[in-house]
Design a protein around this motif. Structure first.
Motif, short mmCIF file in Angstrom:
data_model
loop_
_atom_site.label_atom_id
_atom_site.label_comp_id
_atom_site.label_asym_id
_atom_site.label_seq_id
_atom_site.Cartn_x
_atom_site.Cartn_y
_atom_site.Cartn_z
N ILE A 187 0.86 -1.18 0.00
CA ILE A 187 0.00 0.00 0.00
C ILE A 187 0.90 1.23 0.00
N TRP A 228 -1.58 -1.14 -4.13
CA TRP A 228 -2.72 -0.24 -3.99
C TRP A 228 -2.18 1.17 -3.79
N SER A 281 -3.40 4.83 -0.92
CA SER A 281 -3.95 3.99 0.15
C SER A 281 -3.16 4.19 1.43
N VAL A 326 -7.55 -0.31 5.96
CA VAL A 326 -6.88 0.47 4.92
C VAL A 326 -7.92 1.25 4.12
N GLN A 327 -7.65 2.53 3.94
CA GLN A 327 -8.46 3.33 3.04
C GLN A 327 -7.90 3.15 1.64
N HIS A 328 -8.65 2.47 0.77
CA HIS A 328 -8.21 2.18 -0.59
C HIS A 328 -9.25 2.74 -1.56
N GLU A 329 -8.80 3.72 -2.36
CA GLU A 329 -9.71 4.42 -3.27
C GLU A 329 -10.85 5.01 -2.44
N LYS A 376 -13.12 1.58 2.67
CA LYS A 376 -12.26 1.04 3.72
C LYS A 376 -12.27 -0.47 3.63
#
Length: 598
Positions: free
Chosen positions: A210, A272, A275, A294-297, A300
């Motif tokens: 990430i 990612w 992120s 994880v904040q992805h795009e 969460k």
């Protein structure tokens, strides 16, 4: 000395050493060393990195009990064979320093019984007072776990499953498997994180990176505009993927950033972007897994990896506070945020700090027509020119035409503590002689020099600053020194800052400097501070040592690419060469845990 003699000396010593090893005789094994000899071991006698010096300490280490046997008997190194077919075949050597140590050096291969593994070693032999050949240094290094070697040369045609699927389809399927259940989560997509992920992929371990930035390479792309690598491209090459032959010797940051982006594609790394970890990770000792949000795009995601590798770089900007900073009416910022010297053309500039970033940014302001550039040096700096470092280090340790893996192996065979000892005993003198004109000119201009990391600790030079202080307090000079000597960059030396005022800085001796722009080239915070902010006190307090990086009591790097003290938590940091070499050892440790060996 003839090559036949070199081979015979090496073979005789190695044969006798193998007998001691295969019989588990720690006393006999230790007797193959000089009284002040050194053993550096990476994962052969323990699942850690160890450096031991002196006969008693070597014998004591190998005699320690592991599962009811001595370390030597438990590991049972066997099948010693001289490595005749590489650049590291037996050859003469001479070490720097006042003692002028000479002898025979060479590599050898061996097998490890427990665990079932193959290893490679490197010896440096000299004669003792009785004329007997003994080890000045011995390096033992695990190469691979048997049955889990890195699979080079597979899928030679680039097609998969008997030509039923394409490369793109294969990569996408593997990415989906990684995202569904990553064994390892790597935080940070800079060179260390990328090389760790590439190594783990080759060992069959699912690793997800990430990265907080929008693009791979932004950690370099977003830095100050005139930044280049301060070490040659060859020494700074990436794992499995050297730079093209027509790259510049010192790669510009933008070109490097683009290469890292292409590296991630070519090495098929699952990343990612944009992120970040949004809450403090939790480790469950019963399942031996992390819970990480994880904040992805735009969503969460909860991940449950078994291992967490922090490859977050060397730390966040260190920004000291002085009274009056808020009242300064000009531009004030940390060197990490330096973007455009041109906008300050014709203005007065103060740069606080005297390290690499300071030197680069001084050059940028001079090149873009600043009216005055003053460097504030609050304490002495270790300065080595790039030309001298190339002559004494890179051309000797990393000569052209030799595989970088062989050179990494030989370079890391030298115990760090012994290398620094050689530097203290006179090895630094040659470098100082080559830079005499530069150093004399700097002193005349009021710039203070040192080669000690602390007063009275001995002259360890640039390596000492790198290993002990992550390079803080040192400058690899690429042109700033010449500007100082010519008076185009002025020096304010030896005075601490008292306070800022609206038009500049007042020092504790009462002197003042006026400025329109002040740049704080004051370094970076420790990796541990970044770690504590990310993981919290409960996890961080379980780590083995108070700092990540620096040298431990044996002279090994503290907590990087080795056990941290907290299960499932690892650190990856340091120069390109460190990640290129030690990513293998980190991978082997994780693989061993996945196989239940550890």
């Amino acid at each position: 000395m003839a090559s036949e003699d070199l081979h015979a000396i090496s073979a005789d010593w190695l044969k006798s050493l193998e007998v001691a090893s295969s019989t588990g005789d720690a006393v006999s094994f230790a007797s193959h060393f000089l009284s002040d000899g050194w053993l550096r071991d990476l994962l052969c006698f323990s699942w850690d990195y160890r450096t031991v010096s002196g006969l008693e300490n070597i014998r004591g280490f190998l005699s320690e009990v592991v599962d009811g046997k001595s370390r030597l008997e438990h590991s049972s190194l066997r099948d010693f064979k001289i490595d005749d077919h590489t650049i590291n075949a037996p050859s003469p050597f001479k070490l720097p320093g006042l003692q002028g140590i000479e002898g025979v050096q060479g590599a050898f291969t061996f097998s490890i019984t427990n665990p079932s593994a193959v290893g490679r070693g490197f010896f440096r032999l000299t004669q003792d007072a009785d004329g007997k050949w003994k080890a000045l240094t011995l390096f033992t290094n695990m190469q691979d776990l048997v049955g889990y070697e890195e699979p080079f040369g597979i899928n030679l045609h680039g097609l998969y499953e008997d030509r039923k699927i394409t490369w793109e389809e294969d990569v996408n399927a593997k990415f989906r498997a990684v995202e569904a259940d990553p064994t390892v989560l790597i935080v940070g997509g800079g060179q260390s994180g990328l090389m760790c992920a590439a190594r783990l992929r080759m060992l069959g371990i699912r690793a997800l990176i990430i990265e907080k930035d929008v693009r791979v390479g932004d950690c370099w792309r977003q830095r100050y505009p005139n930044l280049t690598l301060h070490t040659p491209a060859r020494q700074s090459s990436m794992l499995y993927s050297p730079y093209p032959a027509n790259f510049p010797k010192y790669i510009p940051k933008g070109k490097l950033a683009d290469f890292l982006e292409s590296y991630a594609v070519h090495q098929e790394l699952c990343i990612w972007l944009s992120s970040t970890i949004t809450s403090t990770p939790i480790y469950d000792s019963s399942s031996a897994r992390w819970t990480i949000e994880v904040q992805h795009e735009d969503q969460k995601v909860i991940l449950n990896p078994k291992h967490l590798i922090l490859a977050t770089g060397s730390g966040t900007p260190r920004i000291p506070t002085w009274d009056g900073m808020d009242g300064f009416q000009g531009a004030l910022y940390h060197s990490d945020f330096h973007k455009d010297a041109e906008q300050f053309r014709g203005q007065r500039v103060i740069i606080v700090g005297a390290g690499n970033a300071s030197g680069d940014i001084c050059q940028d302001f001079v090149a873009h027509g600043a009216a005055e550039v003053t460097l504030v040096q609050r304490s002495a700096t270790c300065v080595v020119s790039s030309a001298t470092l190339e002559k004494t280090r890179f051309k000797e340790i990393y000569p052209g035409g030799t595989p970088i893996e062989e050179l990494d192996f030989r370079g890391n065979s030298m115990p760090i503590a012994f290398s620094l000892q050689l530097t203290k005993s006179g090895g630094i003198q040659h470098m100082k002689m080559l830079d005499k004109e530069l150093h004399d000119g700097l002193r005349k201009a009021g710039f203070n020099l040192t080669w000690e990391t602390s007063p009275g600790s001995g002259e360890v030079g640039l390596d000492g600053f790198l290993f002990n202080r992550f390079g803080s307090g040192a400058m690899l000079d690429t042109g700033c020194g010449k500007l100082i000597i010519e008076g185009r960059v002025r020096v304010k030396q030896g005075q601490d800052i008292s306070h800022f005022n609206k038009d500049g800085i007042t020092f504790k001796d009462g002197s003042k400097l006026s400025a329109d722009v002040i740049v704080l080239a004051t370094g970076i915070e420790s990796i541990m501070k970044t770690t504590r902010a990310l993981l919290g006190n409960e996890i961080t307090d379980r780590l083995l040592r108070p700092e990540v990086w620096g040298l431990d009591s044996e002279g090994e790097l503290s907590q990087v690419y080795r056990p941290s003290g907290h299960p499932g938590l690892w650190f990856a940091a340091g120069p390109f060469g460190t990640a290129r070499f030690f990513s293998k050892h980190l991978g082997l440790q994780i693989l061993a845990r996945e196989l239940g060996i550890v």
